[in-house]
Design a protein around this motif. Structure first.
Motif, PDB file in Angstrom:
ATOM      1  N   LYS A  11      13.135  48.974  29.008  1.00  0.00           N
ATOM      2  CA  LYS A  11      14.234  48.141  28.516  1.00  0.00           C
ATOM      3  C   LYS A  11      14.049  46.692  28.939  1.00  0.00           C
ATOM      4  O   LYS A  11      14.439  45.781  28.222  1.00  0.00           O
ATOM      5  N   GLY A  12      13.442  46.485  30.098  1.00  0.00           N
ATOM      6  CA  GLY A  12      13.228  45.134  30.600  1.00  0.00           C
ATOM      7  C   GLY A  12      12.287  44.304  29.739  1.00  0.00           C
ATOM      8  O   GLY A  12      12.392  43.085  29.723  1.00  0.00           O
ATOM      9  N   VAL A  13      11.386  44.955  29.033  1.00  0.00           N
ATOM     10  CA  VAL A  13      10.434  44.219  28.190  1.00  0.00           C
ATOM     11  C   VAL A  13      10.748  44.367  26.702  1.00  0.00           C
ATOM     12  O   VAL A  13      10.028  43.848  25.858  1.00  0.00           O
ATOM     13  N   LEU A  14      11.834  45.044  26.387  1.00  0.00           N
ATOM     14  CA  LEU A  14      12.164  45.304  24.993  1.00  0.00           C
ATOM     15  C   LEU A  14      12.388  44.019  24.202  1.00  0.00           C
ATOM     16  O   LEU A  14      11.900  43.889  23.075  1.00  0.00           O
ATOM     17  N   GLY A  15      13.098  43.063  24.772  1.00  0.00           N
ATOM     18  CA  GLY A  15      13.334  41.797  24.080  1.00  0.00           C
ATOM     19  C   GLY A  15      12.031  41.088  23.759  1.00  0.00           C
ATOM     20  O   GLY A  15      11.839  40.587  22.646  1.00  0.00           O
ATOM     21  N   LEU A  16      11.123  41.059  24.713  1.00  0.00           N
ATOM     22  CA  LEU A  16       9.809  40.452  24.498  1.00  0.00           C
ATOM     23  C   LEU A  16       9.070  41.171  23.376  1.00  0.00           C
ATOM     24  O   LEU A  16       8.465  40.542  22.512  1.00  0.00           O
ATOM     25  N   CYS A  17       9.151  42.492  23.360  1.00  0.00           N
ATOM     26  CA  CYS A  17       8.470  43.264  22.320  1.00  0.00           C
ATOM     27  C   CYS A  17       9.054  42.969  20.939  1.00  0.00           C
ATOM     28  O   CYS A  17       8.308  42.842  19.967  1.00  0.00           O
ATOM     29  N   VAL A  18      10.374  42.852  20.847  1.00  0.00           N
ATOM     30  CA  VAL A  18      11.008  42.524  19.564  1.00  0.00           C
ATOM     31  C   VAL A  18      10.559  41.145  19.100  1.00  0.00           C
ATOM     32  O   VAL A  18      10.213  40.953  17.926  1.00  0.00           O
ATOM     33  N   LEU A  19      10.551  40.183  20.007  1.00  0.00           N
ATOM     34  CA  LEU A  19      10.085  38.843  19.646  1.00  0.00           C
ATOM     35  C   LEU A  19       8.643  38.889  19.139  1.00  0.00           C
ATOM     36  O   LEU A  19       8.303  38.249  18.138  1.00  0.00           O
ATOM     37  N   ALA A  20       7.801  39.668  19.800  1.00  0.00           N
ATOM     38  CA  ALA A  20       6.390  39.771  19.399  1.00  0.00           C
ATOM     39  C   ALA A  20       6.258  40.421  18.027  1.00  0.00           C
ATOM     40  O   ALA A  20       5.456  39.973  17.202  1.00  0.00           O
ATOM     41  N   VAL A  21       7.047  41.455  17.755  1.00  0.00           N
ATOM     42  CA  VAL A  21       7.006  42.107  16.441  1.00  0.00           C
ATOM     43  C   VAL A  21       7.441  41.117  15.362  1.00  0.00           C
ATOM     44  O   VAL A  21       6.798  41.000  14.319  1.00  0.00           O
ATOM     45  N   LEU A  22       8.512  40.383  15.621  1.00  0.00           N
ATOM     46  CA  LEU A  22       9.010  39.438  14.617  1.00  0.00           C
ATOM     47  C   LEU A  22       8.083  38.235  14.438  1.00  0.00           C
ATOM     48  O   LEU A  22       8.078  37.616  13.372  1.00  0.00           O
ATOM     49  N   ALA A  23       7.298  37.910  15.450  1.00  0.00           N
ATOM     50  CA  ALA A  23       6.337  36.815  15.310  1.00  0.00           C
ATOM     51  C   ALA A  23       5.258  37.172  14.287  1.00  0.00           C
ATOM     52  O   ALA A  23       4.657  36.294  13.684  1.00  0.00           O
ATOM     53  N   ARG A  24       5.049  38.457  14.084  1.00  0.00           N
ATOM     54  CA  ARG A  24       4.053  38.915  13.104  1.00  0.00           C
ATOM     55  C   ARG A  24       4.612  38.940  11.687  1.00  0.00           C
ATOM     56  O   ARG A  24       3.853  39.069  10.735  1.00  0.00           O
ATOM     57  N   GLY A  25       5.949  38.867  11.573  1.00  0.00           N
ATOM     58  CA  GLY A  25       6.557  38.866  10.245  1.00  0.00           C
ATOM     59  C   GLY A  25       8.002  39.316  10.294  1.00  0.00           C
ATOM     60  O   GLY A  25       8.406  40.062  11.186  1.00  0.00           O
ATOM     61  N   GLU A  26       8.763  38.839   9.332  1.00  0.00           N
ATOM     62  CA  GLU A  26      10.171  39.198   9.228  1.00  0.00           C
ATOM     63  C   GLU A  26      10.295  40.694   8.980  1.00  0.00           C
ATOM     64  O   GLU A  26       9.425  41.301   8.352  1.00  0.00           O
ATOM     65  N   SER A  27      11.388  41.289   9.486  1.00  0.00           N
ATOM     66  CA  SER A  27      11.527  42.731   9.389  1.00  0.00           C
ATOM     67  C   SER A  27      12.992  43.117   9.514  1.00  0.00           C
ATOM     68  O   SER A  27      13.822  42.318   9.955  1.00  0.00           O
ATOM     69  N   TYR A  28      13.306  44.351   9.170  1.00  0.00           N
ATOM     70  CA  TYR A  28      14.661  44.862   9.335  1.00  0.00           C
ATOM     71  C   TYR A  28      14.694  45.780  10.562  1.00  0.00           C
ATOM     72  O   TYR A  28      13.655  46.244  11.040  1.00  0.00           O
TER      73      TYR A  28
END
Length: 114
Positions: A11-28
């Motif tokens: 959970k502590g790195v979840l925000g970072l992971c979401v940011l990284a996923v969205l940096a690759r492209g917009e998503s739902y």
């Protein structure tokens, strides 16, 4: 990822992971949740509140896309603040993991005193 990794650590790195996923492209959100579930074993239930918080913090913004097969989908994209947060958090994460790796190394380097 091994099941022995504590859920709080994930959970502590979840925000970072979401940011990284969205940096690759917009998503739902469901697509983001699926990618994170596959990668680090985090479920959908933790993603939606995080996405709302990231939106209220100005890290992401949203837009709706009509769907012929069901309700409209809410897509997320990084804002400029989100891109900056990703850079900052990535740098902090790499420094942290380097320090942990050094502690886990069975042959620590010896520092010389001046």
């Amino acid at each position: 990822m091994p099941e022995t990794i504590d859920i709080q650590m994930k959970k502590g790195v979840l925000g970072l992971c979401v940011l990284a996923v969205l940096a690759r492209g917009e998503s739902y959100a469901y697509e983001i949740a699926s990618r994170l579930s596959d990668a680090i074993g985090m479920g959908e239930g933790t993603i939606y509140p995080l996405m709302r918080r990231m939106q209220s913090d100005g890290l992401v913004d949203t837009y709706l896309v009509e769907s012929s097969a069901g309700p409209s989908r809410k897509y997320y994209r990084l804002t400029s603040a989100g891109h900056r947060a990703l850079q900052d958090q990535s740098s902090e994460w790499r420094g942290f993991t380097d320090a942990v790796d050094a502690l886990l190394d069975p042959t620590p380097t010896v520092t010389q005193e001046a």
